[in-house]
Design an enzyme around this catalytic site. Structure first.
Site, PDB file in Angstrom:
ATOM      1  N   ASP A 390       0.867  -1.199   0.000  1.00  0.00           N
ATOM      2  CA  ASP A 390       0.000   0.000   0.000  1.00  0.00           C
ATOM      3  C   ASP A 390       0.894   1.236   0.000  1.00  0.00           C
ATOM      4  OD1 ASP A 390      -3.130   0.632   0.773  1.00  0.00           O
ATOM      5  OD2 ASP A 390      -1.728   2.203   1.461  1.00  0.00           O
ATOM      6  N   ILE A 391       0.546   2.210  -0.871  1.00  0.00           N
ATOM      7  CA  ILE A 391       1.360   3.436  -0.963  1.00  0.00           C
ATOM      8  C   ILE A 391       1.027   4.304   0.267  1.00  0.00           C
ATOM      9  CG2 ILE A 391       1.943   5.433  -2.398  1.00  0.00           C
ATOM     10  CD1 ILE A 391       0.731   3.827  -4.784  1.00  0.00           C
ATOM     11  N   GLU A 434      -4.794   2.214  -4.548  1.00  0.00           N
ATOM     12  CA  GLU A 434      -3.334   2.414  -4.448  1.00  0.00           C
ATOM     13  C   GLU A 434      -2.724   1.238  -3.728  1.00  0.00           C
ATOM     14  OE1 GLU A 434      -5.065   2.601  -1.859  1.00  0.00           O
ATOM     15  OE2 GLU A 434      -3.824   3.435  -0.238  1.00  0.00           O
TER      16      GLU A 434
END
Ligand code: GTP
Length: 527
Positions: A390-391, A434
């Site tokens: 996950d960003i 994302e």
């Protein structure tokens, strides 16, 4: 019937048979209404020509009679005899053999007053009689003599005359005035000769003409002058009435004629008809054979190939004997092959679209889930690891740099992940906005953690600026790693474990890797 007509071969066969029948029917009609009338007309012309010949033969006999009577009538001895100066003429000329030789039945001399001067002939019994008038035994000749006398009395021209006589027996008659050769003088009387047209004489006529004919007498107006009756396929009876004396009677020539011209023409025509029919049938068979070889056989091969397409997952190659053809079927086969190839490419593109993320190009959730389930189904598969990436603070990145820059960032990170992990046979997928997931088959937790660390460094190495991130000056990711184990067996279990580990990384300060440990209890609910 409909099934039968569905076959191209049967339809073609039916069409050709119809054409053949129509052609044969046309031939029969042409024969019936064109050729047969011509043949019959020709036959009538032949019959008429044969009757002409028979009539000419009769005319020639009459000419012969004319010459005969003139020979005698223009002989000075005859002149002298009728003038009464040569009575020895009777003994020296008018005897039985003379009549037999000349084939005469009756010969009589009339004087200038048309009275019988001398009569010689054979009576009804065939007895020879010779008399100075019509007294017995020559009275049998009275009707004939009387008959010709009447004609002379009727103002007959003083020249030679010949007739066909119907008295009522059939005969030829010739009458000539008696002249002398020595000097010119008026006729001394008339000489008449009568020749019976007896059966032997007719037989002789048959021999000379070659026509099987018969002569008879009829009433002049009782029948049409010429008649033709086809009595059998090989013979026809032709008849013609010829003018005779007296005018109320006529001589009828009956001829039995062969029909060999008609038969020969008919035979020739039949021969031509059979040949034409035969040639048409052979042509039909040849056309069918060519159709079978040139059209139907390749069409069947083509159909067989297209039917095989339904059964095979991958289309088999088109038979070379079809694509190498230079005719329309070859063109069709090549076009079909191109179409198939095009359709195959489109299907692959469509498949690509349904299994990949359109923005980043990496696998989507569907492909990831399918591949995950497939890997776990493999026998003896107990070492499957997974990552959840996950960003960090991506909302802030979006808010600050804009959505488009956010997209570019997603693409860059996806490429980085692909670059780092795909070479090891791992599957990278974008499974959320994302959020990325990685499937690592046959990988231990330790190895998976090493790959995760390398990825973390690679992302940091990109140095994508993130000014508003509270945790780092550049874009970072948090990675959770989980491993298949006895209580975590399904793809969703493993991903849930990875998710929990990823949240651990988030809560631990982000930009880090966390593993889901065996001592931890898997959360029963998804995030
Ligand atoms: N540009 C872009 N942004 C996306 C896309 N999908 C999701 N996002 C954004 O990603 C952000 C996700 O934010 P959050 O779920 O709040 O999490 P975060 O800001 O990354 O914070 P943490 O995860 O807690 O570090 C949202 O702002 C979404 O709009 C996308 O396809 N393109």
């Amino acid at each position: 019937m409909t099934t039968v007509l569905n076959s191209l071969r049967n339809r073609f066969l039916l069409s050709l048979c119809t054409v053949l029948c129509l052609a044969l029917l046309a031939l029969v009609l042409i024969a019936r209404y064109q050729i047969m009338p011509i043949l019959l007309e020709d036959e009538e012309a032949f019959a008429s020509a044969e009757l002409d010949r028979a009539e000419r033969a009769l005319g020639s006999e009459l000419n012969h009679m004319r010459r005969l009577v003139e020979d005698w009538a223009y002989w000075d001895d005859t002149y002298d005899f009728v003038s009464g100066v040569k009575p020895e003429y009777i003994d020296s000329n008018l005897y039985e053999d003379t009549l037999v030789t000349l084939d005469l039945q009756l010969m009589f001399f009339l004087d200038n007053s048309y009275e019988p001067y001398w009569v010689v002939g054979f009576d009804e019994e065939g007895e020879f009689t010779s008399c100075p008038g019509l007294e017995p035994p020559c009275d049998w000749a009275a009707p004939s003599v009387q008959f010709l006398r009447e004609r002379i009395d009727g103002g007959l021209e003083e020249t030679t005359h010949t007739w066909l006589l119907s008295l009522p027996q059939l005969a030829m008659g010739a009458l000539s005035p008696i002249y002398q050769n020595r000097e010119e003088s008026p006729p001394a009387g008339w000489l008449a000769m009568i020749r019976p047209l007896s059966e032997p004489w007719i037989e002789q006529l048959r021999d000379t003409t070659g026509i099987d004919l018969a002569l008879g007498t009829v009433v002049a107006s009782s029948i049409p002058s010429e008649q033709l009756e086809r009595v059998s396929p090989t013979h026809m009876a032709a008849s013609r009435s010829v003018a005779a004396v007296p005018a109320s009677r006529a001589v009828r020539i009956d001829a039995l004629l062969p029909r060999q011209r008609y038969q020969a023409s008919l035979e020739t025509f039949r021969f031509a008809l059979y040949w034409t029919g035969g040639v048409l049938i052979v042509t039909l068979l040849l056309v069918l054979w060519l159709l079978e070889r040139m059209v139907l056989l390749p069409l069947r091969q083509f159909t067989h190939y297209t039917q095989g397409l339904h059964q095979e997952a991958l289309p088999p190659p088109m038979p070379s004997r079809l694509v190498t053809r230079r005719d329309e079927i070859g063109t069709l086969a090549r076009e079909f092959r191109n179409l198939l190839k095009h359709q195959q490419q489109q299907s692959e593109q469509l498949l690509e679209l349904t299994l990949h993320d359109p923005l980043t190009g990496v696998a989507n959730r569907r492909l990831f889930d399918d591949r995950f389930a497939e890997v776990l189904r493999r026998p003896g598969q107990h070492r499957t690891a997974a990552m959840m990436i996950d960003i960090d603070h991506f909302k802030l990145y979006n808010d600050h740099y804009g959505h488009q820059a956010g997209d570019a960032c997603l693409i860059t990170l996806a490429q980085c992940m692909e670059h780092q992990l795909s070479k090891h046979g791992f599957l990278v997928a974008r499974t959320g906005g994302e959020e990325f997931s990685v499937l690592l088959p046959n990988t231990s937790l330790e190895t998976a953690l090493i790959h995760a660390q390398e990825l973390l460094q690679a992302v940091n190495g990109l140095a994508l600026p993130h000014e508003y991130s509270p945790t780092a000056p550049n874009v970072t990711v948090s990675i959770g790693v989980a491993m298949q184990r006895t209580d975590v067996t399904t793809p969703s279990d493993i991903m849930r474990a990875a998710d929990q580990a990823m949240y651990l990384a988030k809560s631990g300060g982000r930009n880090r890797v966390e593993a889901y440990h065996t001592d931890k209890q898997l959360s029963p609910v998804d995030r």
